[in-house]
Structure formats: C-alpha cells, structure tokens
Write a protein that holds these residues in place. Structure first.
Motif, mmCIF file in Angstrom:
data_model
loop_
_atom_site.group_PDB
_atom_site.id
_atom_site.type_symbol
_atom_site.label_atom_id
_atom_site.label_comp_id
_atom_site.label_asym_id
_atom_site.label_seq_id
_atom_site.Cartn_x
_atom_site.Cartn_y
_atom_site.Cartn_z
ATOM 1 N N LEU A 243 86.009 52.898 39.088
ATOM 2 C CA LEU A 243 85.268 52.535 38.092
ATOM 3 C C LEU A 243 83.802 52.436 38.500
ATOM 4 O O LEU A 243 82.824 52.745 37.520
ATOM 5 C CB LEU A 243 85.594 51.005 37.490
ATOM 6 C CG LEU A 243 84.952 50.624 36.435
ATOM 7 C CD1 LEU A 243 84.862 51.408 35.483
ATOM 8 C CD2 LEU A 243 85.415 49.264 36.157
ATOM 9 N N VAL A 244 83.303 52.171 39.664
ATOM 10 C CA VAL A 244 81.979 52.043 40.175
ATOM 11 C C VAL A 244 81.377 53.422 40.273
ATOM 12 O O VAL A 244 80.368 53.701 39.826
ATOM 13 C CB VAL A 244 82.142 51.281 41.506
ATOM 14 C CG1 VAL A 244 80.540 51.352 42.149
ATOM 15 C CG2 VAL A 244 82.263 49.585 41.332
ATOM 16 N N GLN A 245 82.396 54.350 40.776
ATOM 17 C CA GLN A 245 81.777 55.713 40.825
ATOM 18 C C GLN A 245 81.351 56.295 39.486
ATOM 19 O O GLN A 245 80.663 57.139 39.138
ATOM 20 C CB GLN A 245 82.903 56.737 41.403
ATOM 21 C CG GLN A 245 82.811 56.495 42.966
ATOM 22 C CD GLN A 245 84.014 57.297 43.620
ATOM 23 O OE1 GLN A 245 84.793 57.579 43.176
ATOM 24 N NE2 GLN A 245 83.532 57.852 44.853
ATOM 25 N N GLU A 246 82.198 56.020 38.334
ATOM 26 C CA GLU A 246 82.024 56.415 37.036
ATOM 27 C C GLU A 246 80.746 55.829 36.564
ATOM 28 O O GLU A 246 79.765 56.326 35.983
ATOM 29 C CB GLU A 246 83.213 56.309 36.042
ATOM 30 C CG GLU A 246 84.295 57.102 36.319
ATOM 31 C CD GLU A 246 83.988 58.344 36.307
ATOM 32 O OE1 GLU A 246 83.302 58.896 35.339
ATOM 33 O OE2 GLU A 246 85.010 59.246 37.024
ATOM 34 N N CYS A 247 80.440 54.568 36.773
ATOM 35 C CA CYS A 247 79.318 53.991 36.540
ATOM 36 C C CYS A 247 78.005 54.461 37.427
ATOM 37 O O CYS A 247 76.883 54.865 36.304
ATOM 38 C CB CYS A 247 79.207 52.423 36.829
ATOM 39 S SG CYS A 247 80.365 51.328 35.937
ATOM 40 N N ASN A 248 78.238 54.967 38.255
ATOM 41 C CA ASN A 248 76.995 55.484 39.085
ATOM 42 C C ASN A 248 76.806 56.510 38.266
ATOM 43 O O ASN A 248 75.515 57.130 38.285
ATOM 44 C CB ASN A 248 77.510 55.695 40.586
ATOM 45 C CG ASN A 248 76.558 55.899 41.326
ATOM 46 O OD1 ASN A 248 76.446 57.333 41.703
ATOM 47 N ND2 ASN A 248 75.519 55.316 42.082
ATOM 48 N N SER A 249 77.878 57.647 38.398
ATOM 49 C CA SER A 249 77.621 58.931 37.659
ATOM 50 C C SER A 249 76.952 58.646 36.279
ATOM 51 O O SER A 249 76.310 59.588 35.949
ATOM 52 C CB SER A 249 79.129 59.674 37.678
ATOM 53 O OG SER A 249 78.822 60.883 37.169
ATOM 54 N N GLY A 250 77.568 57.748 35.375
ATOM 55 C CA GLY A 250 76.982 57.541 34.036
ATOM 56 C C GLY A 250 75.426 57.365 34.352
ATOM 57 O O GLY A 250 74.610 57.905 33.392
ATOM 58 N N CYS A 251 75.042 56.567 35.011
ATOM 59 C CA CYS A 251 73.618 56.246 35.296
ATOM 60 C C CYS A 251 72.992 57.367 35.638
ATOM 61 O O CYS A 251 71.749 57.544 35.246
ATOM 62 C CB CYS A 251 73.513 55.024 36.122
ATOM 63 S SG CYS A 251 74.037 53.560 35.867
ATOM 64 N N LYS A 252 73.199 58.009 36.437
ATOM 65 C CA LYS A 252 72.383 59.298 36.876
ATOM 66 C C LYS A 252 72.518 60.093 35.769
ATOM 67 O O LYS A 252 71.334 60.926 35.601
ATOM 68 C CB LYS A 252 73.244 60.063 38.126
ATOM 69 C CG LYS A 252 73.208 59.304 39.198
ATOM 70 C CD LYS A 252 74.151 60.151 40.430
ATOM 71 C CE LYS A 252 74.258 59.384 41.644
ATOM 72 N NZ LYS A 252 73.287 59.316 42.611
ATOM 73 N N MET A 253 73.614 60.448 34.894
ATOM 74 C CA MET A 253 73.361 61.463 33.738
ATOM 75 C C MET A 253 72.293 60.840 32.808
ATOM 76 O O MET A 253 71.590 61.597 32.310
ATOM 77 C CB MET A 253 74.900 61.508 33.160
ATOM 78 C CG MET A 253 74.839 62.497 31.969
ATOM 79 S SD MET A 253 75.028 64.101 33.162
ATOM 80 C CE MET A 253 75.562 65.146 31.883
ATOM 81 N N ALA A 254 72.566 59.462 32.597
ATOM 82 C CA ALA A 254 71.434 59.144 31.587
ATOM 83 C C ALA A 254 70.015 59.298 32.193
ATOM 84 O O ALA A 254 69.082 59.737 31.309
ATOM 85 C CB ALA A 254 71.615 57.472 31.258
ATOM 86 N N ILE A 255 69.763 58.916 33.361
ATOM 87 C CA ILE A 255 68.301 59.066 34.154
ATOM 88 C C ILE A 255 68.044 60.619 33.988
ATOM 89 O O ILE A 255 66.892 60.942 33.605
ATOM 90 C CB ILE A 255 68.323 58.636 35.572
ATOM 91 C CG1 ILE A 255 68.647 57.072 35.671
ATOM 92 C CG2 ILE A 255 67.056 59.101 36.008
ATOM 93 C CD1 ILE A 255 68.847 56.490 36.995
ATOM 94 N N TYR A 256 68.774 61.503 34.211
ATOM 95 C CA TYR A 256 68.597 62.866 34.147
ATOM 96 C C TYR A 256 68.230 63.251 32.867
ATOM 97 O O TYR A 256 67.217 64.017 32.440
ATOM 98 C CB TYR A 256 70.071 63.591 34.702
ATOM 99 C CG TYR A 256 69.668 65.059 34.281
ATOM 100 C CD1 TYR A 256 69.273 66.286 35.321
ATOM 101 C CD2 TYR A 256 70.537 65.822 33.180
ATOM 102 C CE1 TYR A 256 69.130 67.320 35.090
ATOM 103 C CE2 TYR A 256 70.173 67.110 33.029
ATOM 104 C CZ TYR A 256 69.641 67.842 33.833
ATOM 105 O OH TYR A 256 69.665 69.353 33.769
ATOM 106 N N SER A 257 68.947 62.934 31.682
ATOM 107 C CA SER A 257 68.610 63.071 30.385
ATOM 108 C C SER A 257 67.290 62.607 29.946
ATOM 109 O O SER A 257 66.484 63.234 28.984
ATOM 110 C CB SER A 257 69.655 62.514 29.255
ATOM 111 O OG SER A 257 71.089 62.996 29.734
#
Length: 141
Positions: free
Chosen positions: A6-20
């Motif tokens: 769950l923490v890894q998915e949150c981390n990845s989601g944040c990175k994707m949002a920042i990238y976008s």
C-alpha cells in the motif's frame, strides 16, 4: 506485506501525479491555475517524501510508476495538449488524473486490508488530496 504494498502504491501514485503536473505546467496560461497546480504539486511532493520515509523504515525500496503507465500518460497528455492547448484542456487532463488516482488508491486499500493504520492513513491523505485538487480544478473548466 500489505503495508509495504500500500505504501509503495501511494509512493508511486505521488510520483505519477508530480510527473503529470510537471508535464502540463509549462502550457498553463492562467496564473491562478498555475499557482493551484504548484500548490498541489508541493502537497504531493510532501506525501511522496512521507511515503519514502515509511518505506525506508521498512527497509524497502520506492516503487517507480510502471513504464507503460508513464509512457501512456505522457503520450495521452501530449496528444490532448497538441490538439487543444488550452487551460480548459489542461484542467480536464488533471481532473482525469485525480480521478484515476482516487480509483487506484481506493482499489489498493481494498486489496490490502491488513495494511497498518499508518499506511491506511497515508492512502486516505492521498485520496483526500486528489479529491480536493479535483474540486478546486472545477472552477477552471
């Protein structure tokens, strides 16, 4: 295991949002919209740091967004912006991203019910952040 996932998915989601947000901000004409994007980018960066720290405490590596998801996101966003480069279009792209983030993290929370309270709290924060961003974006449509 659930906590880590769950923490890894949150981390990845944040990175994707920042990238976008980094991808679209150069196209924004409206200063208020630009400031809003910067505000939420900063909030996502803080959550990304929080999730990174939790992963570090668990002795786990950060999870990068999937290569296919990142490539698809980039191509989809660029195509939409080329076809109709406007603040309205940028707002729609960001709102779509918020919606995908809400769905993805909600799905992950249901997938990992044994995750720690701290991991669930992080996921809840990310979902609320996406909901707030989407709500504030509506005024730019």
């Amino acid at each position: 295991m659930d906590t880590q996932q769950l923490v890894q998915e949150c981390n990845s989601g944040c990175k994707m949002a920042i990238y976008s947000m980094n991808q679209v901000i150069e196209y924004v004409g409206d200063e208020k919209l630009k400031k809003l994007i910067e505000k939420y980018k900063y909030s996502h960066e803080n959550l990304e740091e929080e999730s990174s720290e939790l992963l570090k405490q668990m002795g786990k590596a950060e999870k990068e967004p999937g290569m296919m998801a990142t490539a698809f996101s980039w191509l989809s966003t660029e195509t939409k912006l080329i076809m109709k480069n406007s603040d309205n279009q940028i707002t729609k792209v960001l709102m779509d991203g918020c919606n995908m983030g809400i769905q993805s993290i909600s799905e992950e929370m249901n997938k990992y019910p044994e995750a720690s309270k701290e991991a669930k709290k992080l996921a809840d924060k990310l979902i609320r952040l996406e909901e707030e961003f989407m709500q504030e974006l509506k005024s730019f449509l």
